[in-house]
Motif scaffolding. Structure first.
Motif, PDB file in Angstrom:
ATOM      1  N   ALA A 356     -26.256  20.765  30.836  1.00  0.00           N
ATOM      2  CA  ALA A 356     -25.508  19.573  30.271  1.00  0.00           C
ATOM      3  C   ALA A 356     -24.627  18.525  30.981  1.00  0.00           C
ATOM      4  CB  ALA A 356     -24.331  20.270  29.167  1.00  0.00           C
ATOM      5  N   LEU A 357     -24.109  19.093  32.292  1.00  0.00           N
ATOM      6  CA  LEU A 357     -23.616  18.274  33.318  1.00  0.00           C
ATOM      7  C   LEU A 357     -24.503  17.247  33.605  1.00  0.00           C
ATOM      8  CD1 LEU A 357     -21.002  18.022  34.592  1.00  0.00           C
ATOM      9  CD2 LEU A 357     -21.797  19.521  36.484  1.00  0.00           C
ATOM     10  N   GLU A 358     -25.508  17.598  34.122  1.00  0.00           N
ATOM     11  CA  GLU A 358     -26.733  16.516  34.447  1.00  0.00           C
ATOM     12  C   GLU A 358     -27.014  15.619  33.399  1.00  0.00           C
ATOM     13  OE1 GLU A 358     -30.530  18.193  35.325  1.00  0.00           O
ATOM     14  OE2 GLU A 358     -29.941  19.673  36.757  1.00  0.00           O
ATOM     15  N   GLU A 359     -26.999  15.794  32.144  1.00  0.00           N
ATOM     16  CA  GLU A 359     -27.113  14.666  31.050  1.00  0.00           C
ATOM     17  C   GLU A 359     -25.682  13.864  31.131  1.00  0.00           C
ATOM     18  OE1 GLU A 359     -28.470  16.231  27.269  1.00  0.00           O
ATOM     19  OE2 GLU A 359     -30.054  17.491  28.337  1.00  0.00           O
ATOM     20  N   VAL A 360     -24.691  14.766  31.283  1.00  0.00           N
ATOM     21  CA  VAL A 360     -23.447  13.786  31.365  1.00  0.00           C
ATOM     22  C   VAL A 360     -23.323  12.810  32.331  1.00  0.00           C
ATOM     23  CG1 VAL A 360     -20.875  14.161  31.845  1.00  0.00           C
ATOM     24  CG2 VAL A 360     -21.846  15.465  30.121  1.00  0.00           C
ATOM     25  N   ALA A 361     -23.942  13.279  33.577  1.00  0.00           N
ATOM     26  CA  ALA A 361     -23.843  12.044  34.820  1.00  0.00           C
ATOM     27  C   ALA A 361     -24.741  10.918  34.487  1.00  0.00           C
ATOM     28  CB  ALA A 361     -24.455  12.993  35.885  1.00  0.00           C
ATOM     29  N   GLU A 362     -25.857  11.224  33.614  1.00  0.00           N
ATOM     30  CA  GLU A 362     -26.877  10.221  33.277  1.00  0.00           C
ATOM     31  C   GLU A 362     -25.915   9.016  32.457  1.00  0.00           C
ATOM     32  OE1 GLU A 362     -29.815   9.210  34.301  1.00  0.00           O
ATOM     33  OE2 GLU A 362     -29.247  11.004  35.744  1.00  0.00           O
ATOM     34  N   LEU A 363     -25.120   9.729  31.374  1.00  0.00           N
ATOM     35  CA  LEU A 363     -24.266   8.672  30.665  1.00  0.00           C
ATOM     36  C   LEU A 363     -23.181   8.210  31.620  1.00  0.00           C
ATOM     37  CD1 LEU A 363     -23.762  11.426  27.554  1.00  0.00           C
ATOM     38  CD2 LEU A 363     -25.064   9.037  27.701  1.00  0.00           C
ATOM     39  N   GLU A 364     -22.668   8.557  32.394  1.00  0.00           N
ATOM     40  CA  GLU A 364     -21.717   8.064  33.475  1.00  0.00           C
ATOM     41  C   GLU A 364     -22.371   6.825  34.352  1.00  0.00           C
ATOM     42  OE1 GLU A 364     -18.513  10.768  35.170  1.00  0.00           O
ATOM     43  OE2 GLU A 364     -20.415  11.518  35.922  1.00  0.00           O
ATOM     44  N   LYS A 379     -16.832  16.680  30.716  1.00  0.00           N
ATOM     45  CA  LYS A 379     -17.331  16.889  32.035  1.00  0.00           C
ATOM     46  C   LYS A 379     -16.636  17.781  32.485  1.00  0.00           C
ATOM     47  CE  LYS A 379     -17.886  14.422  36.668  1.00  0.00           C
ATOM     48  NZ  LYS A 379     -18.033  13.102  37.105  1.00  0.00           N
ATOM     49  N   ALA A 380     -15.050  17.713  32.353  1.00  0.00           N
ATOM     50  CA  ALA A 380     -13.888  18.750  33.049  1.00  0.00           C
ATOM     51  C   ALA A 380     -14.319  20.051  32.664  1.00  0.00           C
ATOM     52  CB  ALA A 380     -12.680  18.170  32.586  1.00  0.00           C
ATOM     53  N   ASP A 381     -14.429  20.257  31.204  1.00  0.00           N
ATOM     54  CA  ASP A 381     -14.970  21.650  30.734  1.00  0.00           C
ATOM     55  C   ASP A 381     -16.048  22.252  31.354  1.00  0.00           C
ATOM     56  OD1 ASP A 381     -14.252  23.944  28.528  1.00  0.00           O
ATOM     57  OD2 ASP A 381     -16.355  22.994  28.073  1.00  0.00           O
ATOM     58  N   LEU A 382     -17.268  21.543  31.279  1.00  0.00           N
ATOM     59  CA  LEU A 382     -18.219  21.867  32.025  1.00  0.00           C
ATOM     60  C   LEU A 382     -18.033  22.224  33.589  1.00  0.00           C
ATOM     61  CD1 LEU A 382     -20.758  19.256  30.489  1.00  0.00           C
ATOM     62  CD2 LEU A 382     -20.597  21.559  29.760  1.00  0.00           C
ATOM     63  N   LEU A 383     -17.602  21.523  34.102  1.00  0.00           N
ATOM     64  CA  LEU A 383     -17.078  21.950  35.688  1.00  0.00           C
ATOM     65  C   LEU A 383     -16.433  22.986  35.675  1.00  0.00           C
ATOM     66  CD1 LEU A 383     -16.350  18.087  36.791  1.00  0.00           C
ATOM     67  CD2 LEU A 383     -18.263  19.615  37.569  1.00  0.00           C
ATOM     68  N   HIS A 384     -15.453  23.163  34.999  1.00  0.00           N
ATOM     69  CA  HIS A 384     -14.687  24.499  35.035  1.00  0.00           C
ATOM     70  C   HIS A 384     -15.579  25.714  34.880  1.00  0.00           C
ATOM     71  CE1 HIS A 384     -11.573  27.471  34.649  1.00  0.00           C
ATOM     72  NE2 HIS A 384     -11.876  27.613  33.598  1.00  0.00           N
ATOM     73  N   ARG A 385     -16.318  25.589  33.611  1.00  0.00           N
ATOM     74  CA  ARG A 385     -17.339  26.557  33.483  1.00  0.00           C
ATOM     75  C   ARG A 385     -18.341  26.972  34.645  1.00  0.00           C
ATOM     76  NH1 ARG A 385     -20.052  24.924  27.833  1.00  0.00           N
ATOM     77  NH2 ARG A 385     -21.178  26.679  28.228  1.00  0.00           N
ATOM     78  N   LEU A 386     -18.501  26.020  35.228  1.00  0.00           N
ATOM     79  CA  LEU A 386     -19.450  26.158  36.570  1.00  0.00           C
ATOM     80  C   LEU A 386     -18.505  26.787  37.881  1.00  0.00           C
ATOM     81  CD1 LEU A 386     -21.762  23.282  36.355  1.00  0.00           C
ATOM     82  CD2 LEU A 386     -22.298  25.590  35.911  1.00  0.00           C
ATOM     83  N   GLY A 387     -17.215  26.857  37.673  1.00  0.00           N
ATOM     84  CA  GLY A 387     -16.475  27.415  38.892  1.00  0.00           C
ATOM     85  C   GLY A 387     -16.042  26.308  39.708  1.00  0.00           C
ATOM     86  N   ARG A 388     -16.267  24.941  39.405  1.00  0.00           N
ATOM     87  CA  ARG A 388     -16.015  23.702  40.308  1.00  0.00           C
ATOM     88  C   ARG A 388     -14.732  23.126  39.900  1.00  0.00           C
ATOM     89  NH1 ARG A 388     -21.759  20.974  39.486  1.00  0.00           N
ATOM     90  NH2 ARG A 388     -20.762  19.205  40.739  1.00  0.00           N
ATOM     91  N   SER A 389     -13.460  24.093  39.992  1.00  0.00           N
ATOM     92  CA  SER A 389     -12.163  23.691  39.786  1.00  0.00           C
ATOM     93  C   SER A 389     -11.617  22.481  40.282  1.00  0.00           C
ATOM     94  CB  SER A 389     -11.030  25.101  39.939  1.00  0.00           C
ATOM     95  OG  SER A 389     -11.639  26.003  39.545  1.00  0.00           O
ATOM     96  N   GLU A 390     -11.674  22.155  41.374  1.00  0.00           N
ATOM     97  CA  GLU A 390     -11.169  20.855  41.939  1.00  0.00           C
ATOM     98  C   GLU A 390     -11.917  19.819  41.377  1.00  0.00           C
ATOM     99  OE1 GLU A 390     -11.145  20.743  46.102  1.00  0.00           O
ATOM    100  OE2 GLU A 390     -10.197  22.624  46.475  1.00  0.00           O
ATOM    101  N   GLU A 391     -13.273  19.706  41.041  1.00  0.00           N
ATOM    102  CA  GLU A 391     -13.795  18.671  40.358  1.00  0.00           C
ATOM    103  C   GLU A 391     -13.314  18.419  39.102  1.00  0.00           C
ATOM    104  OE1 GLU A 391     -18.232  18.226  41.688  1.00  0.00           O
ATOM    105  OE2 GLU A 391     -17.721  20.153  42.195  1.00  0.00           O
ATOM    106  N   ALA A 392     -13.112  19.631  38.419  1.00  0.00           N
ATOM    107  CA  ALA A 392     -12.554  19.816  37.086  1.00  0.00           C
ATOM    108  C   ALA A 392     -11.182  19.043  36.805  1.00  0.00           C
ATOM    109  CB  ALA A 392     -12.620  21.139  36.433  1.00  0.00           C
ATOM    110  N   SER A 393     -10.429  19.461  37.896  1.00  0.00           N
ATOM    111  CA  SER A 393      -9.089  18.816  37.694  1.00  0.00           C
ATOM    112  C   SER A 393      -9.333  17.408  37.814  1.00  0.00           C
ATOM    113  CB  SER A 393      -8.260  19.071  39.064  1.00  0.00           C
ATOM    114  OG  SER A 393      -8.195  20.662  38.676  1.00  0.00           O
ATOM    115  N   ILE A 394      -9.885  16.896  38.648  1.00  0.00           N
ATOM    116  CA  ILE A 394     -10.170  15.172  38.895  1.00  0.00           C
ATOM    117  C   ILE A 394     -10.508  14.583  37.511  1.00  0.00           C
ATOM    118  CG2 ILE A 394     -11.812  13.540  39.975  1.00  0.00           C
ATOM    119  CD1 ILE A 394     -11.653  15.234  42.324  1.00  0.00           C
ATOM    120  N   ALA A 395     -11.505  15.390  36.759  1.00  0.00           N
ATOM    121  CA  ALA A 395     -12.109  15.119  35.480  1.00  0.00           C
ATOM    122  C   ALA A 395     -10.894  15.004  34.350  1.00  0.00           C
ATOM    123  CB  ALA A 395     -13.363  15.639  35.117  1.00  0.00           C
TER     124      ALA A 395
END
Length: 422
Positions: A356-364, A379-395
């Motif tokens: 899903a994150l790959e598809e969100v990236a294409e929409l960006e 995007k933030a929710d997807l990043l958090h589910r992947l354990g990428r907390s710092e990137e999720a915070s930015i989103a």
């Protein structure tokens, strides 16, 4: 003297409840959208002084309607000597004019729906206008929404939207587009835009663009009423059924979207036992009928997706593969980037958050959703589910910057402070 705070509250309430009715009634007299809007704005401004001095009237909307129509009549009379085609622009005679201020204008044979707001929508949805202009102008007029709010709905800058609406109003005036319900033969050409307007009106009420409340119930109720009126007017149109079904099944969750403290609740956290089952059943029947007899359109498919979400025993038990399939079909008939973004939520449940994150990236990369707050939120929710907390915070911060509704902002701030999943 009436306390100023009471007057301000009464005017604000009359704006929420009565703007569209006052404007529609005034446009019927003015025969000019720009003039009608100006007269209505003057009437609301005059109400502040008058109600403070004389007291708040028993029927504020009726007071405003009379005041706005009188201003329109005066303006039309002042313009008489500068116009050559007087019958198109003015009311017949003075005595009849004055009576028309206090009595509804008689309906002509083409005015088959005695609803001023629906007539105003059909007038603004004239095929001579570009569809974006039709939708934007009508959202501005029917909702009384600010230009900034309309711009947010269309994901464009305020200056761009202001220019679009100015051009649309000038074209209505220059083309002498009449204030009337079109004849039966003209309805199909305007139906798509009218459906879009009612859906936008509902969306603006379902999640208010700004303010403390998540929902503007006046707009939700108004859009449901208009959808029912439209179904009475065009009972054989499947997309009309679909729109009404979409509104019903979405609004069935109204009472569970926030908790007792007004905090936003996600779909998976809402108490499904409190949803309006009668509305869901009515929507289900409309959807079943809409799916018969050929390829379904945009609103039937949207309603079918919303119904699948609503009828699942729980969020986790939702038929996610079927929802992805319906989104694929919806994208084929309505290739909207918002639809593609919403589809990524279902994709994350079927194929995982990474896909899903790959598809969100294409929409960006596409850029059309750069002003859309739900893209960085998803995007933030997807990043958090992947354990990428710092990137999720930015989103989450990006989503906060784009969000004006207080309930949504509080939800995002809580996620930013310590995002978690129930």
């Amino acid at each position: 003297m009436t306390p100023w705070a009471d007057v301000e509250a009464a005017v604000a309430d009359a704006h929420r409840r009565g703007w569209a009715l006052v404007l529609a009634a005034t446009a019927r007299v003015a025969r000019d959208v720009d003039l009608a809007e100006e007269c209505v704005q003057e009437a609301y401004a005059a109400a502040l002084a008058s109600w403070a001095r004389d007291g708040i009237p028993d029927n504020p909307v009726a007071w405003l309607t009379t005041a706005a129509k009188r201003r329109a009549m005066d303006a039309v009379r002042r313009q008489q000597t500068f116009r050559s085609k007087l019958p198109l622009l003015v009311e017949p005679a003075k005595t009849e004019d004055e009576a028309a201020i206090d009595e509804p204008t008689a309906l002509g044979p083409e005015d088959v729906v005695p609803d001023e707001r629906l007539r105003l929508i059909f007038m603004c949805c004239h095929p001579a206008l570009a569809q974006d202009a039709q939708l934007a102008l009508t959202l501005r007029l029917v909702c009384g929404a600010t230009t900034a709010t309309v711009a947010r709905a269309f994901l464009v800058s305020e200056s761009t939207m202001a220019a679009r609406m100015t051009r649309a109003k000038k074209k209505i005036s220059a083309a002498r587009i009449p204030y009337r319900l079109p004849g039966a033969a003209e309805l199909p050409d305007r139906l798509r835009a009218v459906l879009g307007v009612i859906h936008l009106l509902f969306t603006a009420g379902h999640t208010a663009p700004s303010g403390a409340s998540l929902v503007r119930m006046d707009l939700v109720d108004q859009s449901l009423r208009l959808a029912r009126l439209l179904r009475e007017l065009m009972p054989d149109e499947r997309e009309v059924w679909g729109l009404l079904a979409l509104l019903l099944v979405t609004d069935a969750r109204r009472g569970t979207r926030v908790d007792a403290d007004g905090r936003l609740l996600r779909l998976e956290d809402q108490d499904r036992s409190l949803w309006d089952r009668s509305a869901m059943a009515e929507a289900h029947d409309l959807i079943v009928d809409g799916l018969r007899g050929g390829r379904p359109g945009r609103y039937v498919l949207q309603a079918a997706i919303a119904s699948l979400y609503a009828e699942a025993p729980s969020y986790d038990q939702t038929d996610w593969p079927q929802i992805v399939t319906l989104y694929d079909e919806l994208l084929s008939v309505w290739p909207s980037p918002v639809v593609a973004l919403n589809r990524t939520v279902a994709v994350s449940m079927v194929s995982g958050p990474a896909q899903a994150l790959e598809e969100v990236a294409e929409l960006e990369k596409d850029g059309r959703l750069a002003r859309y707050q739900y893209l960085p939120a998803i995007k933030a929710d997807l990043l958090h589910r992947l354990g990428r907390s710092e990137e999720a915070s930015i989103a989450y911060r990006q989503a906060l910057e784009l969000t004006a509704n207080d309930a949504e902002r509080e939800f995002l701030a809580e996620r930013l402070a310590g995002p978690h999943r129930a």
